[in-house]
Design a protein around this motif. Structure first.
Motif, short mmCIF file in Angstrom:
data_model
loop_
_atom_site.label_atom_id
_atom_site.label_comp_id
_atom_site.label_asym_id
_atom_site.label_seq_id
_atom_site.Cartn_x
_atom_site.Cartn_y
_atom_site.Cartn_z
N ALA A 116 0.84 -1.21 0.00
CA ALA A 116 0.00 0.00 0.00
C ALA A 116 0.86 1.25 0.00
O ALA A 116 0.59 2.22 -0.73
CB ALA A 116 -0.92 -0.01 1.22
N ALA A 117 1.92 1.26 0.82
CA ALA A 117 2.81 2.42 0.89
C ALA A 117 3.54 2.63 -0.44
O ALA A 117 3.67 3.77 -0.92
CB ALA A 117 3.83 2.25 2.03
N VAL A 118 4.02 1.53 -1.04
CA VAL A 118 4.71 1.64 -2.33
C VAL A 118 3.76 2.18 -3.39
O VAL A 118 4.12 3.04 -4.20
CB VAL A 118 5.27 0.26 -2.75
N MET A 119 2.52 1.69 -3.38
CA MET A 119 1.52 2.14 -4.35
C MET A 119 1.29 3.64 -4.23
O MET A 119 1.22 4.36 -5.24
CB MET A 119 0.21 1.38 -4.12
N GLU A 120 1.20 4.12 -3.00
CA GLU A 120 0.98 5.56 -2.79
C GLU A 120 2.18 6.38 -3.26
O GLU A 120 2.02 7.42 -3.91
CB GLU A 120 0.72 5.82 -1.31
N LEU A 121 3.37 5.91 -2.95
CA LEU A 121 4.58 6.65 -3.32
C LEU A 121 4.84 6.62 -4.82
O LEU A 121 5.36 7.59 -5.38
CB LEU A 121 5.79 6.10 -2.55
N ILE A 122 4.51 5.51 -5.46
CA ILE A 122 4.65 5.45 -6.91
C ILE A 122 3.82 6.54 -7.57
O ILE A 122 4.24 7.16 -8.55
CB ILE A 122 4.23 4.05 -7.44
N ASP A 123 2.64 6.79 -7.02
CA ASP A 123 1.75 7.77 -7.62
C ASP A 123 2.24 9.20 -7.48
O ASP A 123 1.69 10.11 -8.10
CB ASP A 123 0.33 7.64 -7.04
N THR A 124 3.26 9.43 -6.65
CA THR A 124 3.84 10.78 -6.57
C THR A 124 4.66 11.12 -7.80
O THR A 124 4.87 12.29 -8.11
CB THR A 124 4.73 10.94 -5.33
N SER A 125 5.14 10.09 -8.52
CA SER A 125 6.02 10.37 -9.67
C SER A 125 5.61 9.68 -10.96
O SER A 125 6.15 9.98 -12.02
CB SER A 125 7.46 9.96 -9.33
N ILE A 126 4.64 8.74 -10.91
CA ILE A 126 4.27 7.98 -12.09
C ILE A 126 3.66 8.86 -13.18
O ILE A 126 3.76 8.57 -14.37
CB ILE A 126 3.31 6.83 -11.72
N VAL A 127 3.03 9.96 -12.77
CA VAL A 127 2.34 10.84 -13.71
C VAL A 127 3.33 11.71 -14.51
O VAL A 127 3.02 12.15 -15.61
CB VAL A 127 1.32 11.73 -12.95
N ASN A 128 4.52 11.95 -13.93
CA ASN A 128 5.46 12.92 -14.52
C ASN A 128 5.74 12.69 -16.00
O ASN A 128 5.81 13.64 -16.77
CB ASN A 128 6.78 12.91 -13.74
N VAL A 129 5.93 11.42 -16.39
CA VAL A 129 6.32 11.14 -17.78
C VAL A 129 5.12 11.06 -18.71
O VAL A 129 5.30 10.88 -19.92
CB VAL A 129 7.11 9.82 -17.86
N ALA A 130 3.90 11.20 -18.17
CA ALA A 130 2.70 11.06 -19.00
C ALA A 130 2.01 12.40 -19.26
O ALA A 130 0.95 12.43 -19.90
CB ALA A 130 1.72 10.09 -18.33
N LEU A 131 2.57 13.50 -18.76
CA LEU A 131 1.88 14.79 -18.86
C LEU A 131 1.58 15.19 -20.30
O LEU A 131 0.49 15.68 -20.60
CB LEU A 131 2.71 15.87 -18.17
N SER A 132 2.55 15.02 -21.20
CA SER A 132 2.33 15.44 -22.58
C SER A 132 1.23 14.61 -23.24
O SER A 132 0.43 15.13 -24.03
CB SER A 132 3.63 15.35 -23.38
N HIS A 133 1.16 13.31 -22.92
CA HIS A 133 0.11 12.46 -23.48
C HIS A 133 -1.25 12.87 -22.93
O HIS A 133 -2.24 12.92 -23.68
CB HIS A 133 0.38 10.99 -23.13
N MET A 134 -1.32 13.17 -21.63
CA MET A 134 -2.58 13.64 -21.04
C MET A 134 -3.02 14.94 -21.68
O MET A 134 -4.20 15.14 -22.00
CB MET A 134 -2.39 13.85 -19.53
N SER A 135 -2.07 15.85 -21.85
CA SER A 135 -2.36 17.15 -22.42
C SER A 135 -2.99 17.03 -23.80
O SER A 135 -4.01 17.65 -24.09
CB SER A 135 -1.07 17.98 -22.49
N GLY A 136 -2.39 16.20 -24.65
CA GLY A 136 -2.92 16.02 -25.99
C GLY A 136 -4.27 15.32 -26.00
O GLY A 136 -5.18 15.70 -26.74
N ASN A 137 -4.44 14.32 -25.12
CA ASN A 137 -5.67 13.54 -25.09
C ASN A 137 -6.85 14.33 -24.53
O ASN A 137 -7.99 14.19 -24.99
CB ASN A 137 -5.44 12.28 -24.27
#
Length: 512
Positions: free
Chosen positions: A13-34
């Motif tokens: 659970a802790a790892v899952m929460e901490l992953i979500d602090t940085s997992i989004v960083n590399v997807a911003l441009s894809h989110m922006s376009g979509n």
């Protein structure tokens, strides 16, 4: 057996929460376009989660007492899981930002309460082992976030960075429903401190927004940054005053009377700067300057992360055998400084091997620091105060990460402008090397059929592009040195740690 399953469950659970602090960083441009939004608006997906996290983390101890630890923890897992699903379902950017904020509120308990449960599962004499086990999650989460996010974004689609939480969350909630009980040491919860909650939300929320958005909106050139800075100063000042005055505070700041906790919190803040800023700098450096793909960039971090796990386990065993924690923390911080120095010497011809070797110093260094610091934070606390101490320490790590990101972003921008100005000033008719390069490019384009005017224009464009890449490189080199310098400046704090008479300096001591 049940203890082992519960241990794995709360760490997941802790790892899952901490992953979500940085997992989004590399997807911003894809989110922006979509989603049809600007990159600036899309970055609020990161900001909203960070704000919610930092607000809720210091409150987790109070909420666990008021609602019951079992109810609060399982409820938080369910909330985090549900809003993760809703993030993937969002059809607009502001809907995504809203669900991301609610996801962050649910995720706050997954870090601090998980840590308290891990420490409770081990006797006092084995707290170092508990620190190592929890340290694996603390270190791996932000480190593998970009790796996982890059892989999912490149080969699937960005909503899956949220959907991946759903099966894990359902499993964690189900197992905790069966296995998790109330803590052995439980104190009565007082009245709800609504004033403290409001001041905390205003103060920490405003500070986090300033740190996350300051560089994007030119800091104090934006009126809302000025007003939020004032709100952060007043809110936090009044919050500290109120929490020390009220009988049943939402955040028990009195636990900071523990010298070991106070020092650990400061050094944890510094380690947060190093952990999060290096995870930010390295992927951007690799992708922007070396043209690595997201998945290639993510793979750079894995060797150091795996070796760090070994470092966490070994450091716990060394503490058990009586090796000086001060020596271990100092060694770990020096290894991180070496990582910063090595990265500051890389050029545009750097290979994946060069970066990976440097990242091993980072991983092992932060791993060696994590176990003594995590144990230090709660070593001198009563069992009933451990959840609050763990929560405050975790908040300091998150705040350190936000300060680190704001610091390196601003520094990168300023140093890039300075280096560009210096490099451009050398491209004059009085510099024979520069003129020789311009002439060479011009002749090349003329040989391809361009006129002298157009060939010269393209030649100057190539020179400008080269200057841009070189100034970017130099600014990243400087940023790595800055983070290393912060670690060096923090080393004298270790001399303030309580020492046991007649032996080597000890970090892990008990006042009781």
């Amino acid at each position: 057996m049940k203890r082992t399953i519960l241990l794995i469950t709360v760490i997941a659970a802790a790892v899952m929460e901490l992953i979500d602090t940085s997992i989004v960083n590399v997807a911003l441009s894809h989110m922006s376009g979509n989603l049809g939004s600007t990159l600036e608006d899309t970055s609020w997906v990161i900001t909203s989660y960070a704000i919610a996290n930092v607000i809720i983390i210091p409150m987790t101890s109070f909420l666990a007492l008021k609602l019951g630890r079992r109810n609060y923890y399982i409820g938080s897992v369910i909330a985090f899981t549900f809003f993760s699903f809703m993030c993937g379902q969002a059809s607009g950017i502001w809907m995504l930002v809203f669900f991301r904020f609610l996801q962050g509120l649910g995720g706050g308990a997954l870090l601090s309460v998980s840590q308290a449960i891990v420490f409770e599962l081990f006797p006092k004499e084995k707290q170092n082992v508990a620190s190592a086990i929890f340290g694996v999650g603390v270190f791996l989460g932000p480190t593998i976030g970009p790796t996982l996010g890059g892989f999912i974004t490149e080969y699937y689609s960005w909503p899956w960075i949220f959907y991946i939480n759903v099966p894990i969350g359902i499993t964690v909630a189900s197992l905790c429903y069966v296995l998790l009980g109330e803590p052995k040491f439980k104190q009565a919860a007082g009245n709800i401190d609504w004033t403290g909650i409001l001041l905390l939300a205003i103060g920490v929320g405003s500070l986090q927004t300033v740190l996350e958005r300051g560089e994007i909106d030119d800091w104090f050139d934006a009126n809302y940054i000025i007003w939020l800075s004032v709100a952060a100063s007043l809110g936090l000042s009044l919050f500290i005053w109120w929490e020390l005055k009220v009988k049943s505070p939402v955040v028990n700041l009195r636990v900071l009377k523990s010298k070991n906790l106070s020092i650990a919190a400061i050094v944890t803040f510094i380690s947060g700067i190093g952990l999060f800023s290096s995870v930010f700098l390295t992927p951007v450096f690799a992708q922007r300057l070396l043209n690595f793909t997201p998945s290639q960039t993510g793979l750079l971090l894995l060797p150091g992360a795996f070796l760090a796990i070994g470092g966490l386990i070994i450091s716990a065993k060394l503490l058990q055998k009586g090796v000086s924690p001060l020596f271990m923390i100092t060694t770990g911080m020096i290894l991180f400084v070496l990582f910063s120095w090595q990265m500051s010497r890389l050029n545009l011809n750097a290979s994946a091997h060069d970066i990976t070797i440097s990242l091993i110093f980072r991983g092992v260094g932060l791993a060696i620091v994590t176990v003594p610091l995590t144990a230090l934070a709660v070593s001198a606390l009563e069992p009933k105060d451990i959840p609050q101490g763990a929560a405050l320490n975790n908040m300091m790590r998150q705040l350190g990460g936000s300060v680190g990101l704001a610091m390196v972003n601003t520094y990168l921008h300023n140093r890039n402008a300075l280096h560009r100005s210096d490099l451009v000033s050398n491209v004059t008719e009085y510099n024979p090397l520069a003129m020789q390069r311009v002439a060479g490019y011009t002749n090349f384009f003329m040989s391809k059929g361009f006129t002298l005017f157009d060939a010269n224009k393209k030649a100057m464009g190539l020179i400008d592009a080269g200057i841009g890449r070189q100034s970017n490189l130099l600014s990243f080199n400087d940023a790595y040195l800055l983070v290393g310098a912060v670690f060096l400046c923090a080393l004298p704090l270790l001399f303030l740690v309580t020492k046991k008479k007649g032996s080597k300096p000890q970090v892990i001591l008990s006042d009781h």
